[in-house]
Scaffold this active site. Structure first.
Site, short mmCIF file in Angstrom:
data_model
loop_
_atom_site.label_atom_id
_atom_site.label_comp_id
_atom_site.label_asym_id
_atom_site.label_seq_id
_atom_site.Cartn_x
_atom_site.Cartn_y
_atom_site.Cartn_z
N SER A 33 0.87 -1.18 0.00
CA SER A 33 0.00 0.00 0.00
C SER A 33 0.91 1.23 0.00
O SER A 33 1.02 1.96 0.96
CB SER A 33 -0.92 -0.01 1.22
OG SER A 33 -0.19 0.11 2.41
N GLN A 154 -6.45 -1.63 7.24
CA GLN A 154 -5.32 -2.53 6.96
C GLN A 154 -4.72 -3.18 8.20
O GLN A 154 -4.32 -4.33 8.16
CB GLN A 154 -4.26 -1.71 6.22
CG GLN A 154 -3.04 -2.45 5.78
CD GLN A 154 -2.10 -1.51 5.02
OE1 GLN A 154 -2.29 -1.25 3.83
NE2 GLN A 154 -1.09 -1.01 5.69
N GLU A 155 -4.64 -2.41 9.29
CA GLU A 155 -3.93 -2.95 10.46
C GLU A 155 -4.62 -2.60 11.77
O GLU A 155 -5.02 -1.46 11.99
CB GLU A 155 -2.50 -2.36 10.51
CG GLU A 155 -1.73 -2.65 9.25
CD GLU A 155 -0.40 -1.90 9.17
OE1 GLU A 155 0.09 -1.41 10.22
OE2 GLU A 155 0.13 -1.81 8.06
N ASP A 305 1.30 8.42 7.00
CA ASP A 305 2.22 7.50 6.30
C ASP A 305 2.26 7.87 4.81
O ASP A 305 3.17 8.56 4.37
CB ASP A 305 1.73 6.05 6.53
CG ASP A 305 2.48 5.01 5.71
OD1 ASP A 305 3.50 5.36 5.08
OD2 ASP A 305 2.05 3.83 5.68
N LYS A 330 9.71 5.15 7.24
CA LYS A 330 10.10 3.93 6.53
C LYS A 330 11.31 4.29 5.67
O LYS A 330 11.21 5.15 4.79
CB LYS A 330 8.98 3.48 5.60
CG LYS A 330 7.73 2.93 6.29
CD LYS A 330 6.59 2.87 5.28
CE LYS A 330 5.41 2.03 5.72
NZ LYS A 330 4.22 2.27 4.87
N HIS A 358 8.28 -1.34 9.48
CA HIS A 358 8.69 -2.32 8.45
C HIS A 358 7.84 -2.06 7.20
O HIS A 358 7.03 -1.15 7.17
CB HIS A 358 8.43 -3.74 8.97
CG HIS A 358 6.97 -4.01 9.22
ND1 HIS A 358 6.42 -5.26 9.23
CD2 HIS A 358 5.93 -3.16 9.47
CE1 HIS A 358 5.13 -5.18 9.46
NE2 HIS A 358 4.82 -3.93 9.62
N ARG A 359 7.99 -2.91 6.17
CA ARG A 359 7.09 -2.90 5.02
C ARG A 359 6.36 -4.24 4.98
O ARG A 359 6.77 -5.21 5.60
CB ARG A 359 7.86 -2.72 3.69
CG ARG A 359 8.60 -1.42 3.53
CD ARG A 359 7.81 -0.17 3.81
NE ARG A 359 6.60 0.05 3.03
CZ ARG A 359 6.45 0.99 2.12
NH1 ARG A 359 7.44 1.82 1.84
NH2 ARG A 359 5.29 1.16 1.49
N SER A 360 5.27 -4.28 4.23
CA SER A 360 4.53 -5.54 4.17
C SER A 360 5.32 -6.63 3.46
O SER A 360 5.15 -7.81 3.73
CB SER A 360 3.16 -5.33 3.52
OG SER A 360 3.31 -4.65 2.29
N LYS A 381 6.49 -0.68 14.55
CA LYS A 381 5.60 -1.78 14.15
C LYS A 381 6.37 -2.70 13.22
O LYS A 381 7.03 -2.26 12.29
CB LYS A 381 4.30 -1.28 13.53
CG LYS A 381 4.43 -0.42 12.28
CD LYS A 381 3.03 -0.13 11.70
CE LYS A 381 3.10 0.56 10.36
NZ LYS A 381 1.81 0.74 9.70
#
Ligand code: PGA
Ligand code: ZN
Length: 413
Positions: A33, A154-155, A305, A330, A358-360, A381
């Site tokens: 995303s 998403q989270e 973000d 990020k 982090h990234r997905s 996270k």
């Protein structure tokens, strides 16, 4: 070299060797995303390999263009090396050499210097004062673009802000994760996990996600709002359809405006122990973000973000306009270690928080853990309590906490 990330897509690993023989490597993560204005992740586009997602061009850029230029430079000159790569690239968004190529080198350089200096990476980057272990914001329930379920947001993160240490905090939320699995099972819901290792059940609404997490927290023996609170990343860009319309697929949602979303968020913040909300609105909805922050910013951390993409240009605008009170950080959104540090500094100077992420699509590289520690952001996270590419970061922080002994600090805010 080209390696595969946690989704099985190609990414870059950069090897480095210093003249004294010190050698190491770093691997670059990849998002799903992604924000529109992120630095460019260079992909080959050759449909015959990995559906066009190969990174051989970026690898060649490291080997043939960047490496010869850096030969003979000192690894402790991080900012000079990063600037050199930015100049070599010459574009606003690192589209020529690729932010993946540049970041891989940037991270490898930092790690090599820390090994050469014989100090841990977090101490090399953060100095002797780097002793605060970030609170793990554990994404135990996944939706949006990270899962194929009915949940739009998403989270959903469990945040053990009342724990006495990182190690205990991690235990609180890992136990909650296991209890949540049991609850889902009991209700005949899927316990398969999404990209970041959180469960991805088909729920009737986004609100049900919060309710079942609260139930899991209580059943695990913890007090919601005291031991463990909740964070949300709506990643709202992914369900924004333009013209002030957010199109949610869950039953009670449907089409919503910014104002509808803000009203709903106010209700939720009043009703549930939410302490952090990331991307409640879309990346281009600066006005909506500002209004959200006006109404909720004194109660919770409002994180941008996709709207800021770890870029000082957008963070500065956000600070001036009161768009949020925190920025997600990020490394691969901006593409070098020193520019990321600059983004963090800007947040700090403005009294904003900075939330490390982090990234997905991840690798087992633990750079993020040391980096978050060094930047003293106080929280990070790295996904859930499953999938080793997520747990390597949490485990690295446990290692650091153990290493620091009673010098380690752990607190929220
Ligand atoms: P991404 O998700 O890595 O897919 O962008 C993480 C996030 O949105 O915070
Ligand atoms: Zn996000």
């Amino acid at each position: 070299m080209e390696i595969l990330d946690s989704r099985g897509n190609p990414t870059i690993r950069v090897y480095i060797e210093l003249s004294d023989g010190t050698n190491t490597y770093a691997s670059v993560p990849s998002g799903a995303s992604t924000g529109e204005f992120e630095a460019v992740e260079l992909r080959d586009g050759d449909k015959k390999r990995y559906g066009g997602k190969g990174v051989l061009k970026a690898v060649a850029n490291v080997n043939d263009i960047i490496a010869p230029e850096l030969m003979g430079m000192h690894a402790h000159e991080q900012a000079i090396i990063d600037k050199k790569m930015i100049d070599l690239d010459g574009t606003e968004n690192k589209s020529k050499l690729g932010a993946n190529a540049i970041l891989g080198v940037s991270m490898a350089v930092a790690r090599a210097e820390s090994i050469f200096a014989n100090i841990p990476l977090y101490e090399y980057l953060g100095g002797a004062g780097a002793r605060r272990i970030p609170v793990p914001c554990m994404n135990i329930l996944n939706g949006g673009e990270h899962a194929d379920n009915s949940v739009d947001f998403q989270e959903f993160m469990a945040i053990p802000l009342g724990a006495p240490s990182f190690k205990e905090g991690l235990r609180y939320v890992a136990e909650t994760f296991h209890v949540l699995k049991g609850l889902l099972k009991e209700r005949g819901l899927s316990t398969g996990v999404g990209d970041e290792g959180g469960f991805a059940p088909n729920l009737a609404s986004n609100e049900e996600a919060i309710e079942i997490i609260i139930e899991a927290i209580e059943k695990a023996g913890y007090k919601p709002g005291k031991d463990i609170s909740i964070g949300i990343d709506s990643a709202a860009t992914s369900f924004y359809t333009g013209e002030n319309t957010y199109d949610l697929k869950w039953s009670k949602g449907g089409k919503m405006t910014s104002e509808d979303i803000i009203k709903l968020s106010e209700e939720w913040v009043a009703k549930y122990p939410i302490v952090l909300w990331e991307d409640p609105l879309a990346e281009n909805d600066w006005a909506g973000f500002k209004e959200f922050t006006k109404r909720l910013g004194d109660k919770i951390e409002v994180v941008g973000d996709d709207i800021f993409v770890t870029n000082t240009k957008y963070i500065l605008r956000g600070i001036k306009e009161g768009t949020a009170n925190s920025s997600l950080i990020k490394l691969n959104q901006i593409g070098t270690v020193s520019e990321t540090i600059e983004a963090v500094r800007m947040c700090r100077d403005a009294g904003w928080r900075h939330f490390h992420s982090h990234r997905s699509g991840e690798t087992t590289d633990t750079f993020l853990a040391d980096f978050a520690m060094a930047m003293d952001g106080g929280h990070l996270k790295s996904g859930s309590a499953s999938r080793s590419e997520r747990l390597t970061k949490y485990n690295r922080l446990m290692e650091i906490e153990q290493e620091l002994g009673d010098r380690a600090l752990y607190y929220w805010k």
